[in-house]
Design a protein around this motif. Structure first.
Motif, PDB file in Angstrom:
ATOM      1  N   HIS A  32       0.829  -1.205   0.000  1.00  0.00           N
ATOM      2  CA  HIS A  32       0.000   0.000   0.000  1.00  0.00           C
ATOM      3  C   HIS A  32       0.865   1.258   0.000  1.00  0.00           C
ATOM      4  CE1 HIS A  32      -3.199   2.819   1.095  1.00  0.00           C
ATOM      5  NE2 HIS A  32      -2.378   3.285   2.017  1.00  0.00           N
ATOM      6  N   LEU A  78       2.466   1.709  -3.405  1.00  0.00           N
ATOM      7  CA  LEU A  78       1.529   2.172  -4.430  1.00  0.00           C
ATOM      8  C   LEU A  78       1.180   3.643  -4.235  1.00  0.00           C
ATOM      9  CD1 LEU A  78      -0.910  -0.888  -4.650  1.00  0.00           C
ATOM     10  CD2 LEU A  78       0.846  -0.218  -6.306  1.00  0.00           C
ATOM     11  N   MET A  79       1.056   4.069  -2.971  1.00  0.00           N
ATOM     12  CA  MET A  79       0.745   5.470  -2.707  1.00  0.00           C
ATOM     13  C   MET A  79       1.906   6.379  -3.096  1.00  0.00           C
ATOM     14  SD  MET A  79      -2.323   5.578  -1.771  1.00  0.00           S
ATOM     15  CE  MET A  79      -2.398   7.298  -1.296  1.00  0.00           C
ATOM     16  N   PRO A  92      -0.045   9.265 -10.172  1.00  0.00           N
ATOM     17  CA  PRO A  92      -1.322   8.745 -10.671  1.00  0.00           C
ATOM     18  C   PRO A  92      -1.192   7.996 -11.990  1.00  0.00           C
ATOM     19  CG  PRO A  92      -1.625  10.955  -9.795  1.00  0.00           C
ATOM     20  CD  PRO A  92      -0.137  10.688  -9.782  1.00  0.00           C
ATOM     21  N   PHE A 113       0.319   4.611 -11.351  1.00  0.00           N
ATOM     22  CA  PHE A 113      -0.642   3.700 -10.725  1.00  0.00           C
ATOM     23  C   PHE A 113      -1.639   3.177 -11.754  1.00  0.00           C
ATOM     24  CE2 PHE A 113      -4.718   2.900  -8.544  1.00  0.00           C
ATOM     25  CZ  PHE A 113      -4.313   1.809  -7.786  1.00  0.00           C
ATOM     26  N   ARG A 172      -5.999   5.981  -6.929  1.00  0.00           N
ATOM     27  CA  ARG A 172      -4.961   5.922  -5.888  1.00  0.00           C
ATOM     28  C   ARG A 172      -5.395   6.872  -4.778  1.00  0.00           C
ATOM     29  NH1 ARG A 172      -0.173   8.708  -4.783  1.00  0.00           N
ATOM     30  NH2 ARG A 172      -0.903  10.236  -6.306  1.00  0.00           N
ATOM     31  N   TRP A 173      -6.293   6.362  -3.914  1.00  0.00           N
ATOM     32  CA  TRP A 173      -6.948   7.193  -2.926  1.00  0.00           C
ATOM     33  C   TRP A 173      -6.581   6.791  -1.514  1.00  0.00           C
ATOM     34  CZ3 TRP A 173     -12.836   8.195  -4.205  1.00  0.00           C
ATOM     35  CH2 TRP A 173     -12.915   9.079  -5.284  1.00  0.00           C
ATOM     36  N   THR A 209      -8.856   0.332  -6.402  1.00  0.00           N
ATOM     37  CA  THR A 209      -8.434   1.431  -5.534  1.00  0.00           C
ATOM     38  C   THR A 209      -7.459   0.940  -4.475  1.00  0.00           C
ATOM     39  OG1 THR A 209      -9.173   3.189  -4.027  1.00  0.00           O
ATOM     40  CG2 THR A 209     -10.376   1.117  -3.940  1.00  0.00           C
ATOM     41  N   THR A 210      -6.570   1.820  -4.068  1.00  0.00           N
ATOM     42  CA  THR A 210      -5.637   1.489  -2.989  1.00  0.00           C
ATOM     43  C   THR A 210      -6.331   1.500  -1.640  1.00  0.00           C
ATOM     44  OG1 THR A 210      -5.056   3.832  -2.982  1.00  0.00           O
ATOM     45  CG2 THR A 210      -3.559   2.331  -4.131  1.00  0.00           C
TER      46      THR A 210
END
Length: 332
Positions: free
Chosen positions: A185, A188-189, A193, A196, A247-248, A276-277
């Motif tokens: 996580h 990925l963050m 964008p 991702f 990517r939230w 979504t993350t």
């Protein structure tokens, strides 16, 4: 109404205990910690999704986050193991015992039968760990600490019940599945964008979707999608698939699902995949199953599962740990 994270620890855990037993029963009597937490998000009427998925910036690891809910959640599972309602099959899987199957949750005295005896066991382990640290310090040169240590559950128990829950995490060996999910996580963050979205298309490709080289690839003007592809079944029927990647940090709500369906209409997509993350609200889950065109939801937990399954930019390693109870110096 008092927020969950503002409740005393005993109240938090007393809310979680029956929910864990309920969920493990629902999952057939055996489940990983990740599966239990996932089902809590889907079906709990006691603890909302936002409480389970809320994140805070890590004070000890710049650029990383942690979930405050994880600390009472892990502790609650251990409490139920200590008191005989669950068995700890391995480092991340638990199973109901006969005691857990038969307990009447309507008359369950959680303080007397779980919290107090479990706290006594935690205190015993804290005392043992303190003895081990003191024994080790007498026989070795201690390294100089270059940064503030991250609290573990056992270290937290050394301080008693008045623990400020800023960052509490289990040792990595406690649940490697959850640890991997957390590391993925944060990684990925850290992507842009666009990167991702590329990752999401690559993941969907591993799932059997042939990616269209033109639709949804551009950074702008993509019509509300982040990818498009085709799935051909055994009967040679081809289905058009639209892809959305977010990517939230926050929970994805049902209006986002509705907007995605609108984008699907532009491309005549019969099927959608929303990645979504973070996670999806219960309303979003219901919205994804409405109407004739289904939307498959892939949250952070599912991403980690798929990355492991397809070995997507990840490698499997095996680690061994010693049984501290057996090797304790005071054991006779």
């Amino acid at each position: 109404m008092t927020e969950f994270h503002d409740l005393p620890q005993d109240e938090q855990r007393r809310l979680i205990y029956p929910e864990i037993i309920r969920v493990v029963r629902l999952l057939g009597g055996r489940a990983t910690r990740a599966q239990i937490r996932e089902e809590l998000k889907n079906s709990s009427r006691i603890i909302d999704v936002e409480t389970i998925t809320a994140e805070k910036d890590s004070p000890n690891r710049p650029g990383e986050t942690f979930r405050p809910f994880d600390f009472p959640f892990y502790m609650s599972i251990k409490d139920l193991v200590f008191t005989g309602y669950l068995s700890d099959e391995d480092r991340h899987t638990v199973a109901l015992t006969d005691k857990g199957r038969e307990v009447d949750m309507n008359s369950w005295d959680l303080m007397k039968e779980v919290f107090k005896p479990a706290r006594a066991e935690w205190n015993r382990r804290a005392k043992r760990n303190k003895q081990l640290r003191e024994a080790n310090s007498e026989n070795s040169v201690q390294p100089v600490e270059t940064e503030a240590p991250v609290s573990t559950v056992e270290q937290a128990e050394d301080t008693g019940d008045a623990i400020e829950q800023t960052e509490m995490s289990l040792p990595e060996s406690e649940d490697p599945e959850i640890e991997f999910q957390s590391r993925l996580h944060n990684a990925l963050m850290g992507l842009t964008p666009i990167r991702f979205e590329e990752f999401a298309r690559e993941l969907v490709k591993e799932m059997g979707v042939t990616i269209d080289p033109d639709l949804g690839i551009k950074a702008t003007g993509d019509g509300g999608i982040d990818g498009f592809g085709y799935v051909t079944g055994d009967d040679f029927r081809t289905t058009r698939v639209a892809i959305q990647a977010k990517r939230w940090q926050g929970t994805v709500s049902s209006p986002e699902i509705d907007r995605f369906r609108g984008a699907m209409d532009k491309f005549n997509a019969e099927y959608g995949i929303f990645i979504t993350t973070s996670d999806f609200s219960q309303d979003a889950v219901r919205a994804s199953r409405s109407y004739t065109r289904m939307v498959t939801l892939i949250n952070g937990t599912k991403i980690a599962e798929l990355v492991r399954r397809y070995h997507l930019h990840a490698q499997e390693v095996t680690a061994w740990v010693l049984d501290d109870d057996f090797f304790h110096p005071d054991r006779v």
